[in-house]
Design a protein around this motif. Structure first.
Motif, short mmCIF file in Angstrom:
data_model
loop_
_atom_site.label_atom_id
_atom_site.label_comp_id
_atom_site.label_asym_id
_atom_site.label_seq_id
_atom_site.Cartn_x
_atom_site.Cartn_y
_atom_site.Cartn_z
N ILE A 235 0.87 -1.18 0.00
CA ILE A 235 0.00 0.00 0.00
C ILE A 235 0.91 1.23 0.00
CG2 ILE A 235 -1.93 1.17 1.10
CD1 ILE A 235 -2.59 -1.66 0.29
N SER B 269 -8.00 0.85 -0.40
CA SER B 269 -7.07 0.02 -1.17
C SER B 269 -6.80 -1.31 -0.47
CB SER B 269 -5.75 0.78 -1.37
OG SER B 269 -5.95 1.92 -2.17
N HIS C 169 -1.49 -6.60 -9.25
CA HIS C 169 -2.73 -6.35 -8.49
C HIS C 169 -2.50 -6.41 -6.98
CE1 HIS C 169 -2.38 -10.61 -9.55
NE2 HIS C 169 -3.02 -10.90 -8.44
N SER D 159 -0.88 -1.26 -4.58
CA SER D 159 -1.75 -0.09 -4.69
C SER D 159 -0.86 1.14 -4.70
CB SER D 159 -2.73 -0.03 -3.52
OG SER D 159 -3.47 1.17 -3.54
N ASN E 59 -2.16 6.46 -2.79
CA ASN E 59 -3.05 6.63 -1.64
C ASN E 59 -2.73 7.97 -0.98
OD1 ASN E 59 -4.45 3.82 -1.32
ND2 ASN E 59 -2.29 3.37 -1.72
N ILE F 165 -7.45 -5.10 -2.00
CA ILE F 165 -6.43 -6.15 -2.11
C ILE F 165 -6.83 -7.40 -1.32
CG2 ILE F 165 -4.06 -6.74 -1.42
CD1 ILE F 165 -3.17 -3.99 -2.29
#
Length: 352
Positions: A181, A226, A211, A214, A217, A230
Motif C-alpha cells: 500500500i 485500497s 494487483h 496499490s 493513496n 487487495i
C-alpha cells in the motif's frame, strides 16, 4: 517608540556610536557603551529589525514549507529544524503547503517577499514551479524528505536499503504473497519505495504481482479502501507492507473492519515508525526514519548555503532503522469473514 537619535541625545553620543553598540560593528569604549545601554534600558528602545535587514541584506530568518504539518513524521522534523535554527540564531517562519502546487508557489513567493535568508522545503508531488522560482531568485534552499531537483541541497533517507530490510524481514517468515500500500502519488519517496519493493521481492525470489500493489493513496481513507480491495482478491496476500505512517493507519483500519487479526490472519509491516505504534496490539514492525537528524542537518546545510552560495549542491541520504516488533508471523490460511465496521481498540503495550 523612541528612536536611535533620541537614545544618542540621552547618552550624549553620536547616532553612529549607538549603531555600533547595537550592531557590534566597531569597538566602543566601555564607558560610552554603558551610557548607551543605560539609555536603551531607560527608554525601552527596540531596534528596527526590518530597517537593519535592508542595510545588511539579512533578516536572520528562514522559511520552512511543509506539505502536511499534521503528519507526525513532519512534526518531528519541524521541531528539529526549529531547535537547530534557534541554536544558530535564526527565526523560523512555518507554512503548510497542503500538498497543493499552487499554494506551494504562493508560500515560496511570500517567504521571498519577506526577505528570509533561505528556505527549507518538503516538495509537493508537482513542485517544479516553486523550485524554478527559488532557482530564478537565487534563494538558498534545502529540499527535505523528497529528492526533487539536483540544483539544490537535498536530504532524506536511503529508501532502497530500508525497503530491502523490511521485505527481507517479512519474507523470512515464509510469505510468498506480499502486497504493498503505497503513499502519496507523484512523490519521489513514493516512486523510490515502490521500485525498491519490487526489486526486494525479486531479490528474495518472489513474484511481484501488479494487483498486489496499490500505488496511489493520498490519505488514510484511500489506504483503507485500497487495503479492502487487495484483501478481497481471490488469492489475497498473506502479508502487507505500507509506504508511510498514514497508509499504515488506513491498512490497520481495514484489517480490523474485516474482522482479521495481526499477525494471526495477516502480517503487517511498514515505513515510518511513530509514537502510536506502541499503542497498537500487536506492536507494529516499522521502519524508523531519523527525523531529528534530518531536521538538524537540513538547518545546517541551509546555513552553509546562505554563507557560501558557491558550494556544490549535496544529496544526503541517511540510514533508517527497522524496528522489529510483533506484527509479523508465518502465513496461515486467511479466514473468510464478513466485512464489518469496528473501531480499532487500543491495548496495553508489551515489551519486545
Amino acid at each position: 517608540m523612541p528612536t536611535m537619535a533620541e537614545v544618542a541625545r540621552r547618552a550624549g553620543v553620536s547616532v553612529s556610536t549607538v549603531s555600533h553598540v547595537i550592531n557590534h560593528t566597531r569597538f566602543v569604549s566601555p564607558e560610552k557603551a554603558r551610557l548607551i545601554n543605560d539609555a536603551i534600558a531607560a527608554m525601552g528602545y527596540q531596534p528596527n529589525e526590518l530597517a537593519r535587514s535592508l542595510k545588511v541584506a539579512s533578516t536572520n530568518s528562514v522559511g520552512l514549507a511543509i506539505s502536511a504539518i499534521s503528519n507526525p513524521y513532519f512534526t518531528d522534523i519541524i521541531c528539529a529544524v526549529e531547535a537547530e535554527c534557534a541554536r544558530l540564531g535564526l527565526m523560523v517562519f512555518l507554512s503548510d503547503t497542503q500538498e497543493d502546487p499552487d499554494r506551494e508557489l504562493s508560500v515560496v513567493r511570500a517567504f521571498h517577499q519577506r526577505r528570509v535568508d533561505g528556505v527549507i522545503l518538503a516538495p509537493s508531488g508537482s513542485p517544479q514551479r516553486a523550485i524554478d522560482y527559488l532557482a530564478e531568485k537565487k534563494l538558498p534552499c534545502v529540499l527535505i524528505d523528497r529528492f526533487a531537483d539536483q540544483r539544490f541541497d537535498q536530504i532524506g533517507v536511503e529508501n532502497e536499503t530500508a525497503m530491502r530490510a523490511l521485505i527481507d524481514h517479512v519474507a523470512s517468515f515464509g510469505h510468498k504473497r506480499i502486497g504493498y500500500i503505497a503513499g502519496q502519488p507523484g512523490l519521489a519517496t513514493t516512486r523510490e519505495r515502490i521500485e525498491a519493493f519490487r526489486a526486494s521481492l525479486v531479490a528474495n525470489g518472489l513474484e511481484c504481482l501488479p494487483h498486489y500493489v496499490s500505488p496511489e493513496n493520498v490519505d488514510t481513507a484511500s489506504a483503507t479502501a485500497s487495503t479492502h480491495a487487495i484483501l478481497s482478491l481471490p488469492s489475497s496476500p498473506t502479508a502487507l507492507v505500507t509506504g508511510n505512517n498514514m497508509t499504515t493507519i488506513g491498512a490497520v483500519r481495514a484489517i480490523r473492519e474485516r474482522g482479521l487479526s495481526i499477525p494471526g490472519d495477516l502480517s503487517l509491516a511498514g515505513f515510518d515508525d511513530f509514537e502510536w505504534a506502541d499503542c497498537f496490539e500487536p506492536r507494529l514492525t516499522l521502519v524508523a526514519q531519523p527525523c531529528t537528524e534530518i531536521g538538524r542537518q537540513a538547518a545546517t546545510l541551509l546555513c552553509a548555503r546562505i554563507a557560501s552560495s558557491g558550494l556544490e549542491p549535496q544529496a544526503v541520504r541517511l540510514q533508517a532503522t527497522l524496528q522489529v516488533r510483533q506484527s509479523c508471523a508465518g502465513p496461515v490460511a486467511m479466514r473468510s469473514a464478513p466485512v464489518r465496521s469496528a473501531p480499532v481498540r487500543s491495548a496495553p503495550v508489551r515489551s519486545i
